[in-house]
Design an enzyme around this catalytic site. Structure first.
Site, PDB file in Angstrom:
ATOM      1  N   GLU A   1      90.605  61.508 120.097  1.00 34.41           N
ATOM      2  CA  GLU A   1      90.092  61.590 118.979  1.00 34.41           C
ATOM      3  C   GLU A   1      90.821  61.404 117.700  1.00 34.41           C
ATOM      4  O   GLU A   1      90.594  60.995 116.691  1.00 34.41           O
ATOM      5  CB  GLU A   1      88.856  62.467 118.724  1.00 34.41           C
ATOM      6  CG  GLU A   1      87.855  62.346 117.496  1.00 34.41           C
ATOM      7  CD  GLU A   1      88.332  62.888 116.435  1.00 34.41           C
ATOM      8  OE1 GLU A   1      87.668  62.577 115.325  1.00 34.41           O
ATOM      9  OE2 GLU A   1      89.175  63.714 116.233  1.00 34.41           O
TER      10      GLU A   1
ATOM     11  N   ASP B   1      91.207  66.551 122.458  1.00 29.71           N
ATOM     12  CA  ASP B   1      92.768  66.516 122.160  1.00 29.71           C
ATOM     13  C   ASP B   1      92.723  67.437 120.762  1.00 29.71           C
ATOM     14  O   ASP B   1      91.811  67.692 119.728  1.00 29.71           O
ATOM     15  CB  ASP B   1      93.102  65.076 122.000  1.00 29.71           C
ATOM     16  CG  ASP B   1      92.197  64.138 120.794  1.00 29.71           C
ATOM     17  OD1 ASP B   1      91.171  64.386 121.134  1.00 29.71           O
ATOM     18  OD2 ASP B   1      92.889  63.586 120.022  1.00 29.71           O
TER      19      ASP B   1
END
Lengths: 399, 399
Positions: free
Chosen positions: B164, B100
């Site tokens: 994350e 991400d």
């Protein structure tokens, strides 16, 4: 009881459907009986909700109740109502009060603090509800006097205004003073805010300043690359904690100043050294200072701090003026025989607006300012009755 | 290039209308070529947007790109993808990276920082765009190694995980470690977060505590009736401003702690003495402290203040472990001939999750952490190429 003008029902919405629809049931028209005493009238006023910005129904009812009295000239302006006698007396006094209240409170069981609730009787009991003390009791006294005193010993201007409980710009007293100056030419003013029937002289000024501390952002894992603005603000808080406010006597009354942080905000995210922190400080100052003096003092207190200081709003104090003959006579009339003396008004009130016009004024009214804005607001009805009696003894012709 | 499995088109919504409707035009299927080098692959990864929570398209593409390799066992779990060799080597290492990115940035002219933009050539140029440094360059290196190393000298587990960049609870690495423990039995881990190709050992821990100061409300015009909670908070800010953070060597690396206010809030209204002020403090601590030590230290710093102290969140530090043989060998391989030495990792990273499993780990990857999360994020493609080469020299069979 004089006949009441009918109150106009609700105007149809401009976007209402054009086809015929059943007429909405009109709200019961609130009618105010100004002849049954200030206590019952307080209850009737409380029962017409008038949260700031929503005073129309109450202004309608008051306008309708005053219009029939031939000794009064009545003026409607927005949702404010003004009325005055014009008997050619040597002096004119203003009796002023605001129509609005803070929002209706709802308790945990869903009960609202409107309509009003009577405990005990109308002479000595307690009336509970939103706006009882602040200040429908005072408005009730104004209305009883307006209706009952066809020939007061001084000309009287009654002012019922909007939006006192919200931002100063919305307060209609400011607008009325600007746009209807002839209605505010007077020698003395009484603002019937709750004061437990003790004359409160003048009022303190209020000034808010924003202190902004700046630094530099960085990731908090490498905080040495940043400059923490919140840490810097600590120096201002320390000065505030150590500040010794003045107690000062002005024209015989003791005022007590205060300098306080009323807000603080800073921070970007939980892992960022903040680059800005702002502290909002409120200075309440005695009427021996004007606004320029007040600002100078606040700047001295924070001198040398690494902060930007901006005055965000300010309102002047009002000197008590109780040494003036008209004020002294008023105090003598309404506080005769009481084991109490006039005190200083600590909070800012619209009395300062009258002071700005050169009209000396006092705060005097039934109710307890300490109960204002509280969900369990109430008023001692004995105070309401006595306030109306004393005001009448001051203004009334010997009967 | 191995043939790619077709990617499944969008599943119909459960509440789609039952009657036949025209098929939606499928999105062009993103295909990833794992054989043309880490630099070009970085660009392809950046061009598949994958803001946290929206990693599906990228996970689909990665899964599809890895499935054809017979030396890899591939597991899809949510929008995370895991792959591993099982050659029966004496040691196993984990290479991990998150899929991400932070949200796409849009500049004042409306230009988005996706798709990527190449400046210069693929060997020495710069690639601009969201996620270039953090951390699609690292993911590209993982993928190139996964595809190219059919017979690494150690067994390798490749972990591509979600979320994350957001709250720790959403980070899928935590979930995968709990639910797929057999995939995380390993001897060493490399997290390919951007470190400019310098090995960063361990990571500092992070703890947030909320200090709440309480007082008593009053009208600010009668401030002596209240107790100002914001003024009380000044004492905490003073301790923070005077705090001297430690610099401490742990297993040969110097860590630098930090204790900082990252947020402050207080205030009720501009005319009210505030009854509450809360300060959020972030402690970044070296890996010679565990979380209990860290909390004890923070409580000592604020001892004696009239405040409630609550730990709101916390994550442990990870010791660098560079003295362990496998880590030392890794450092030797990837930093050979460089005029630089391993450094301490100051920020908290998912390396601490591996440390919690007893798997020593380091941060090592292409890209500049200082550019992460910035609208003008970029990566030096030379670093990407060199990182892939060095990792291959560490893991690869002599060719």
């Amino acid at each position: 009881m004089p006949g009441l003008e009918p109150i106009t029902g609700p105007t149809p919405e401009p976007n209402a459907a054009p086809e015929p629809t059943p007429e909405p049931t009109p709200n019961p028209e609130p009618t105010l009986d100004l002849t049954r005493g200030a206590a019952r009238l307080t209850a009737a006023l409380v029962d017409i909700e008038s949260v700031s910005g929503d005073e129309k129904a109450l202004a309608d009812a008051i306008e309708a109740a005053l219009r029939p009295y031939p000794h009064l000239e009545v003026l409607r302006d927005g949702d404010s109502v003004l009325a005055r006698t014009s008997l050619g007396r040597a002096e004119r006094v203003i009796l002023a009060g605001h129509l609005d209240t803070v929002p209706i409170a709802v308790d945990s069981t869903g009960r609202r603090n409107v309509p009003s609730l009577l405990e005990g009787d109308w002479e000595t009991g307690t009336l509970r509800g939103c706006g009882t003390s602040d200040m429908k009791a005072g408005v009730a006294v104004q209305l009883v006097l307006a209706a009952g005193l066809a020939e007061p010993n001084r000309d009287v201007t009654y002012v019922f205004y909007e939006c006192e409980e919200v931002e100063a710009e919305r307060n209609s007293l400011g607008r009325l003073i600007r746009t209807r100056p002839d209605w505010f030419a007077a020698d003395f003013a009484v603002l019937l805010e709750p004061s437990n029937n003790i004359v409160e002289g003048g009022c303190q000024g209020t000034m808010r300043v924003r202190l902004t501390f700046r630094g530099a952002r960085a990731h908090s894992a490498r905080s040495w690359l940043g400059d923490n603005a919140i840490h810097k603000a600590g120096a201002a808080l320390r000065r505030l904690a150590e500040y010794q406010p003045r107690r000062v006597e002005v024209e015989g009354l003791e005022f007590r100043e205060g300098l306080n942080a009323v807000g603080i905000t800073g921070g970007v995210a939980g892992n960022v050294i903040p680059d800005e922190c702002s502290v909002l400080v409120n200075f309440r100052f005695a009427p021996d200072r004007d606004e320029a003096d007040a600002e100078r003092h606040v700047r001295e207190v924070f001198a040398g701090l690494d902060a930007e200081l901006v005055v965000t709003d300010s309102a002047p104090a009002a000197r008590p003026g109780l040494h003036l003959p008209l004020a002294a006579e008023f105090v003598g009339a309404v506080m005769a025989g009481l084991d109490a003396r006039p005190t200083a008004k600590f909070g800012w009130t619209d009395v300062a607006r009258f002071a700005g016009l050169g009209v000396p004024g006092v705060n005097y009214g039934p109710g307890d300012g300490g109960l204002a804005h509280k969900p369990d607001e109430s008023v001692d009805l004995g105070q309401v009755v006595r306030c109306a009696e004393r005001m009448r003894s001051w203004l009334g012709p010997a009967s």
